[in-house]
Design an enzyme around this catalytic site. Structure first.
Site, PDB file in Angstrom:
ATOM      1  CG  ASN A   1      41.338  42.194  76.911  1.00 51.36           C
ATOM      2  OD1 ASN A   1      40.220  42.258  77.641  1.00 51.36           O
ATOM      3  ND2 ASN A   1      41.518  43.175  76.287  1.00 51.36           N
TER       4      ASN A   1
ATOM      5  CE  LYS B   1      39.882  42.818  72.828  1.00 51.49           C
ATOM      6  NZ  LYS B   1      40.380  43.449  71.632  1.00 51.49           N
TER       7      LYS B   1
ATOM      8  CG  HIS C   1      42.889  47.226  75.508  1.00 58.62           C
ATOM      9  ND1 HIS C   1      42.216  47.481  74.400  1.00 58.62           N
ATOM     10  CD2 HIS C   1      43.463  45.905  75.207  1.00 58.62           C
ATOM     11  CE1 HIS C   1      42.213  46.734  73.462  1.00 58.62           C
ATOM     12  NE2 HIS C   1      43.059  45.640  73.819  1.00 58.62           N
TER      13      HIS C   1
ATOM     14  CD  GLU D   1      39.393  47.021  72.043  1.00 62.94           C
ATOM     15  OE1 GLU D   1      38.871  46.431  73.309  1.00 62.94           O
ATOM     16  OE2 GLU D   1      39.876  46.229  71.044  1.00 62.94           O
TER      17      GLU D   1
ATOM     18  CD  GLU E   1      46.798  44.228  73.148  1.00 67.24           C
ATOM     19  OE1 GLU E   1      46.632  43.096  73.133  1.00 67.24           O
ATOM     20  OE2 GLU E   1      46.178  45.140  73.685  1.00 67.24           O
TER      21      GLU E   1
ATOM     22  N   GLY F   1      42.257  42.519  66.514  1.00 66.13           N
ATOM     23  CA  GLY F   1      40.952  42.026  65.906  1.00 66.13           C
ATOM     24  C   GLY F   1      40.736  41.984  64.602  1.00 66.13           C
TER      25      GLY F   1
ATOM     26  CB  SER G   1      45.469  39.339  64.707  1.00 68.02           C
ATOM     27  OG  SER G   1      44.492  40.279  64.536  1.00 68.02           O
TER      28      SER G   1
HETATM   29  P1  PGA Z   1      42.646  40.307  69.462  1.00 66.60           P
HETATM   30  O1  PGA Z   1      42.836  41.490  70.631  1.00 66.60           O
HETATM   31  O2  PGA Z   1      43.512  38.848  69.889  1.00 66.60           O
HETATM   32  O3  PGA Z   1      41.405  39.940  69.430  1.00 66.60           O
HETATM   33  O4  PGA Z   1      43.240  40.853  68.198  1.00 66.60           O
HETATM   34  C1  PGA Z   1      43.848  41.626  71.530  1.00 66.60           C
HETATM   35  C2  PGA Z   1      43.595  42.647  72.303  1.00 66.60           C
HETATM   36  O5  PGA Z   1      43.172  43.650  72.114  1.00 66.60           O
HETATM   37  O6  PGA Z   1      44.111  42.628  73.605  1.00 66.60           O
END
Ligand code: PGA
Length: 245
Positions: free
Chosen positions: A10, A12, A93, A95, A163, A169, A207
């Site tokens: 992803n 983003k 997601h 976010e 998640e 992150g 992560s």
């Molecule tokens: P990350 O994000 O691997 O940077 O923690 C995962 C995600 O939000 O899909």
């Protein structure tokens, strides 16, 4: 039939045309991989990434609207993504849920739109740190799953990504028992609801890196990963792809 294994990136709101140079290295790893490999760039890059991938990896998007077309300025429909060559779309997601106030009902409509156009919907869910500390993780997960998965979902058109919001992150990852507990709950709730729920691909996200991927993939009911930061560069993403056995 075991669930299909999938490692999905992803990007983003990262990447540009020059970043498409990462695709060759990722596709080289995908050729020999024991999983499907998917990259979800910003919608603007989907079409060109599909061309660069030349069928060697799948390309997806990060969001779609719940309607097929119409007066929704700035939005992208599942049909348009399909037309551009996408095979998958991430919906719900955390976010998007946080930045755009997306509720389970909105996420469910987006997943239904994805299904209606023939896209696989990767439906994301996960608890906040506060919810985990309050001992509410399984209840939150179950309620998001019930509210976000649409009628007509099958193992062929739906992937679920767990998640935990506090792991995205941050470099923090739940321990193996915590991931196993949630994935077991997802598996049993899906099996109770869908006739082929036992075969739905369940991803862990938050992560995931080269250094922890093999350990995460060894957890029961973990069929792959949704990877953010570590999917942007082939050098970081390839070791995650090759960690799946
Ligand atoms: P990350 O994000 O691997 O940077 O923690 C995962 C995600 O939000 O899909």
């Amino acid at each position: 039939m075991a669930p299909r294994r999938l490692v999905a990136g992803n990007w983003k709101m990262n990447g540009d045309l020059a970043a498409l140079d990462q695709i060759e290295g990722i596709a080289d790893a995908a050729d020999g991989a024991r999983c499907e490999v998917l990259v979800c760039p910003p919608a603007l890059l989907v079409h060109q990434m599909v061309a660069r991938a030349a069928g060697r990896i799948r390309v997806g998007a990060q969001d779609c609207h719940g309607n097929m077309s119409g007066a929704h300025t700035g939005d992208v429909s599942a049909q348009q993504l399909r037309d551009a060559g996408a095979t998958h779309v991430i919906v719900g997601h955390s976010e998007r849920r946080a930045d755009h106030g997306e509720t389970d009902a909105v996420v469910q409509a987006k997943a239904a739109a994805a299904h209606a156009t023939g896209l696989v919907a990767i439906i994301c869910l996960g608890e906040t740190e506060e919810q985990r500390d309050a001992g509410r993780t399984l209840e939150v997960i179950a309620s998001q799953l019930a509210g976000s998965v649409p009628e007509g979902a099958t193992a062929a058109n739906t992937v679920i990504a767990y998640e935990p919001i506090w792991a995205i992150g941050t470099g923090r990852v739940p321990d193996a028992a915590q991931i196993a507990e949630v994935h077991q709950k997802l598996r049993s709730d899906l099996a109770a609801r869908l006739s082929d729920g036992g075969h739905v691909t369940l991803l862990y996200g938050g992560s995931v890196k080269a250094g922890n991927a093999a350990e995460i993939f060894a957890i029961p009911n973990v069929d792959g990963a949704l990877v953010g930061g570590a999917s942007l560069k082939a050098a970081d993403f390839v070791p995650i792809i090759t960690a799946i056995s």
